[in-house]
Scaffold this motif. Structure first.
Motif, PDB file in Angstrom:
ATOM      1  N   THR A 171       0.813  -1.225   0.056  1.00  0.00           N
ATOM      2  CA  THR A 171      -0.176  -0.017  -0.121  1.00  0.00           C
ATOM      3  C   THR A 171       0.981   1.342   0.010  1.00  0.00           C
ATOM      4  O   THR A 171       2.024   1.243   0.324  1.00  0.00           O
ATOM      5  N   VAL A 172       0.304   2.501  -0.661  1.00  0.00           N
ATOM      6  CA  VAL A 172       1.048   3.595  -0.429  1.00  0.00           C
ATOM      7  C   VAL A 172       0.061   4.510   0.605  1.00  0.00           C
ATOM      8  O   VAL A 172      -1.310   4.715   0.174  1.00  0.00           O
ATOM      9  N   LEU A 173       0.771   4.903   1.537  1.00  0.00           N
ATOM     10  CA  LEU A 173      -0.079   6.189   2.599  1.00  0.00           C
ATOM     11  C   LEU A 173       0.274   7.131   2.313  1.00  0.00           C
ATOM     12  O   LEU A 173       1.274   7.722   1.872  1.00  0.00           O
ATOM     13  N   PRO A 174      -0.863   8.047   2.166  1.00  0.00           N
ATOM     14  CA  PRO A 174      -0.946   9.434   1.396  1.00  0.00           C
ATOM     15  C   PRO A 174      -0.609  10.306   2.814  1.00  0.00           C
ATOM     16  O   PRO A 174      -1.160  11.186   3.238  1.00  0.00           O
ATOM     17  N   ILE A 175       0.868  10.104   3.266  1.00  0.00           N
ATOM     18  CA  ILE A 175       1.024  10.818   4.630  1.00  0.00           C
ATOM     19  C   ILE A 175       2.442  11.606   4.228  1.00  0.00           C
ATOM     20  O   ILE A 175       3.260  10.796   3.401  1.00  0.00           O
ATOM     21  N   GLN A 176       2.692  12.825   4.716  1.00  0.00           N
ATOM     22  CA  GLN A 176       3.883  13.424   4.593  1.00  0.00           C
ATOM     23  C   GLN A 176       4.732  13.518   5.840  1.00  0.00           C
ATOM     24  O   GLN A 176       4.181  14.172   6.723  1.00  0.00           O
ATOM     25  N   VAL A 177       5.669  12.623   5.887  1.00  0.00           N
ATOM     26  CA  VAL A 177       6.348  12.479   7.027  1.00  0.00           C
ATOM     27  C   VAL A 177       8.059  12.427   6.850  1.00  0.00           C
ATOM     28  O   VAL A 177       8.330  12.708   5.988  1.00  0.00           O
ATOM     29  N   VAL A 178       8.740  12.768   8.137  1.00  0.00           N
ATOM     30  CA  VAL A 178      10.405  12.790   7.922  1.00  0.00           C
ATOM     31  C   VAL A 178      10.772  11.914   8.851  1.00  0.00           C
ATOM     32  O   VAL A 178      12.037  11.806   8.644  1.00  0.00           O
ATOM     33  N   GLY A 179      10.188  10.740   9.261  1.00  0.00           N
ATOM     34  CA  GLY A 179      10.611   9.801   9.769  1.00  0.00           C
ATOM     35  C   GLY A 179       9.815   8.462   9.943  1.00  0.00           C
ATOM     36  O   GLY A 179       8.647   8.551   9.854  1.00  0.00           O
ATOM     37  N   ALA A 180      10.407   7.340   9.888  1.00  0.00           N
ATOM     38  CA  ALA A 180       9.879   5.788  10.050  1.00  0.00           C
ATOM     39  C   ALA A 180      10.505   4.760  10.903  1.00  0.00           C
ATOM     40  O   ALA A 180      11.986   5.091  10.609  1.00  0.00           O
ATOM     41  N   ARG A 181       9.775   4.272  11.544  1.00  0.00           N
ATOM     42  CA  ARG A 181      10.715   3.250  12.393  1.00  0.00           C
ATOM     43  C   ARG A 181       9.718   2.074  12.566  1.00  0.00           C
ATOM     44  O   ARG A 181       8.498   2.196  12.894  1.00  0.00           O
ATOM     45  N   LYS A 182      10.382   0.916  13.045  1.00  0.00           N
ATOM     46  CA  LYS A 182       9.511  -0.030  13.519  1.00  0.00           C
ATOM     47  C   LYS A 182       8.930   0.003  14.927  1.00  0.00           C
ATOM     48  O   LYS A 182       9.450   0.649  15.720  1.00  0.00           O
ATOM     49  N   THR A 183       7.816  -0.267  15.299  1.00  0.00           N
ATOM     50  CA  THR A 183       6.958   0.007  16.388  1.00  0.00           C
ATOM     51  C   THR A 183       7.859  -0.882  17.589  1.00  0.00           C
ATOM     52  O   THR A 183       8.305  -0.490  18.682  1.00  0.00           O
ATOM     53  N   ALA A 184       8.152  -1.904  17.346  1.00  0.00           N
ATOM     54  CA  ALA A 184       8.958  -2.805  18.105  1.00  0.00           C
ATOM     55  C   ALA A 184      10.450  -2.446  18.299  1.00  0.00           C
ATOM     56  O   ALA A 184      11.161  -2.336  17.579  1.00  0.00           O
ATOM     57  N   ALA A 185      10.589  -2.009  19.631  1.00  0.00           N
ATOM     58  CA  ALA A 185      11.995  -1.507  19.702  1.00  0.00           C
ATOM     59  C   ALA A 185      12.428  -0.314  18.972  1.00  0.00           C
ATOM     60  O   ALA A 185      13.524   0.053  19.424  1.00  0.00           O
ATOM     61  N   SER A 186      11.520   0.505  18.754  1.00  0.00           N
ATOM     62  CA  SER A 186      11.820   1.730  17.808  1.00  0.00           C
ATOM     63  C   SER A 186      13.079   1.501  16.784  1.00  0.00           C
ATOM     64  O   SER A 186      13.949   2.258  16.727  1.00  0.00           O
ATOM     65  N   ALA A 187      13.185   0.256  16.317  1.00  0.00           N
ATOM     66  CA  ALA A 187      14.321  -0.060  15.364  1.00  0.00           C
ATOM     67  C   ALA A 187      14.148   0.504  14.101  1.00  0.00           C
ATOM     68  O   ALA A 187      13.089   0.747  13.488  1.00  0.00           O
ATOM     69  N   ALA A 188      15.183   0.568  13.369  1.00  0.00           N
ATOM     70  CA  ALA A 188      15.186   1.186  11.851  1.00  0.00           C
ATOM     71  C   ALA A 188      14.578  -0.064  10.951  1.00  0.00           C
ATOM     72  O   ALA A 188      14.667  -1.219  11.239  1.00  0.00           O
ATOM     73  N   PRO A 189      13.913   0.329   9.965  1.00  0.00           N
ATOM     74  CA  PRO A 189      13.113  -0.495   9.055  1.00  0.00           C
ATOM     75  C   PRO A 189      14.409  -1.145   8.205  1.00  0.00           C
ATOM     76  O   PRO A 189      15.363  -0.656   8.090  1.00  0.00           O
ATOM     77  N   THR A 190      13.785  -2.229   7.895  1.00  0.00           N
ATOM     78  CA  THR A 190      14.844  -3.090   6.763  1.00  0.00           C
ATOM     79  C   THR A 190      14.714  -2.487   5.586  1.00  0.00           C
ATOM     80  O   THR A 190      13.625  -2.073   5.037  1.00  0.00           O
ATOM     81  N   ALA A 191      15.720  -2.610   4.727  1.00  0.00           N
ATOM     82  CA  ALA A 191      15.708  -1.972   3.475  1.00  0.00           C
ATOM     83  C   ALA A 191      14.655  -2.489   2.339  1.00  0.00           C
ATOM     84  O   ALA A 191      14.290  -3.830   2.520  1.00  0.00           O
ATOM     85  N   GLY A 192      13.854  -1.824   1.858  1.00  0.00           N
ATOM     86  CA  GLY A 192      12.564  -2.068   1.013  1.00  0.00           C
ATOM     87  C   GLY A 192      11.311  -2.274   1.836  1.00  0.00           C
ATOM     88  O   GLY A 192      10.306  -2.357   1.275  1.00  0.00           O
ATOM     89  N   ASP A 193      11.370  -2.180   3.218  1.00  0.00           N
ATOM     90  CA  ASP A 193      10.086  -2.447   4.113  1.00  0.00           C
ATOM     91  C   ASP A 193       9.330  -0.932   3.969  1.00  0.00           C
ATOM     92  O   ASP A 193       8.233  -0.937   4.072  1.00  0.00           O
ATOM     93  N   VAL A 194      10.161   0.106   3.947  1.00  0.00           N
ATOM     94  CA  VAL A 194       9.550   1.358   4.086  1.00  0.00           C
ATOM     95  C   VAL A 194      10.150   2.353   3.130  1.00  0.00           C
ATOM     96  O   VAL A 194      11.175   2.421   3.293  1.00  0.00           O
ATOM     97  N   VAL A 195       9.290   2.878   1.843  1.00  0.00           N
ATOM     98  CA  VAL A 195       9.946   3.503   0.933  1.00  0.00           C
ATOM     99  C   VAL A 195       9.309   4.952   1.055  1.00  0.00           C
ATOM    100  O   VAL A 195       8.138   4.941   0.823  1.00  0.00           O
ATOM    101  N   PHE A 196      10.023   6.010   1.271  1.00  0.00           N
ATOM    102  CA  PHE A 196       9.503   7.460   1.214  1.00  0.00           C
ATOM    103  C   PHE A 196       9.583   7.907  -0.288  1.00  0.00           C
ATOM    104  O   PHE A 196      10.530   7.561  -1.086  1.00  0.00           O
ATOM    105  N   LEU A 197       8.332   8.293  -1.007  1.00  0.00           N
ATOM    106  CA  LEU A 197       8.161   8.760  -2.241  1.00  0.00           C
ATOM    107  C   LEU A 197       8.299  10.429  -2.270  1.00  0.00           C
ATOM    108  O   LEU A 197       7.558  11.220  -1.294  1.00  0.00           O
ATOM    109  N   TYR A 198       9.230  10.787  -3.055  1.00  0.00           N
ATOM    110  CA  TYR A 198       9.258  12.408  -3.162  1.00  0.00           C
ATOM    111  C   TYR A 198       8.695  12.843  -4.626  1.00  0.00           C
ATOM    112  O   TYR A 198       8.576  12.211  -5.503  1.00  0.00           O
TER     113      TYR A 198
END
Length: 82
Positions: free
Chosen positions: A55-82
Motif C-alpha cells: 500500500t501507499v500511505l498518503p502521508i507527508q512524514v520525515v521519519g519512520a521506524r519499527k514500532t517494536a524496539a523503535s528499530a530502523a526499518p529493513t531495506a525495502g520495508d518502508v520507502v518514502f516517495l518524493y
C-alpha cells in the motif's frame, strides 16, 4: 513545508534509519505488513498498527521506524516517495 495538492512521486528512498530527519515525503510505500511509527514533525511519533504490504500511505512524514524496539526499518520495508 506541506504540499496541498496531489502529485505523483518523482523519486524514492528506502528508509533504513530510525531517525526523523529525512526530507518530508509525498507518500510512503509499505513493503512488509507490520506496525510502524511515523514522525510528522521530527520530534513526536505516531503508531500505524498493521500497515499492509503493497500500500501507499498518503502521508507527508520525515521519519519512520519499527514500532517494536523503535528499530530502523529493513531495506525495502518502508520507502518514502518524493
Amino acid at each position: 513545508s506541506y504540499s496541498s495538492g496531489v502529485e505523483s512521486g518523482k523519486s524514492a528512498e528506502s528508509i533504513t534509519v530510525a531517525t526523523a530527519d529525512r526530507d518530508r515525503c509525498r507518500g510512503v510505500w509499505i513493503g512488509t505488513t507490520q506496525s510502524l511509527d511515523f514522525s510528522f514533525d521530527g520530534s513526536t511519533w505516531v503508531t500505524f498498527q498493521g500497515a499492509t504490504a503493497g500500500t501507499v500511505l498518503p502521508i507527508q512524514v520525515v521519519g519512520a521506524r519499527k514500532t517494536a524496539a523503535s528499530a530502523a526499518p529493513t531495506a525495502g520495508d518502508v520507502v518514502f516517495l518524493y
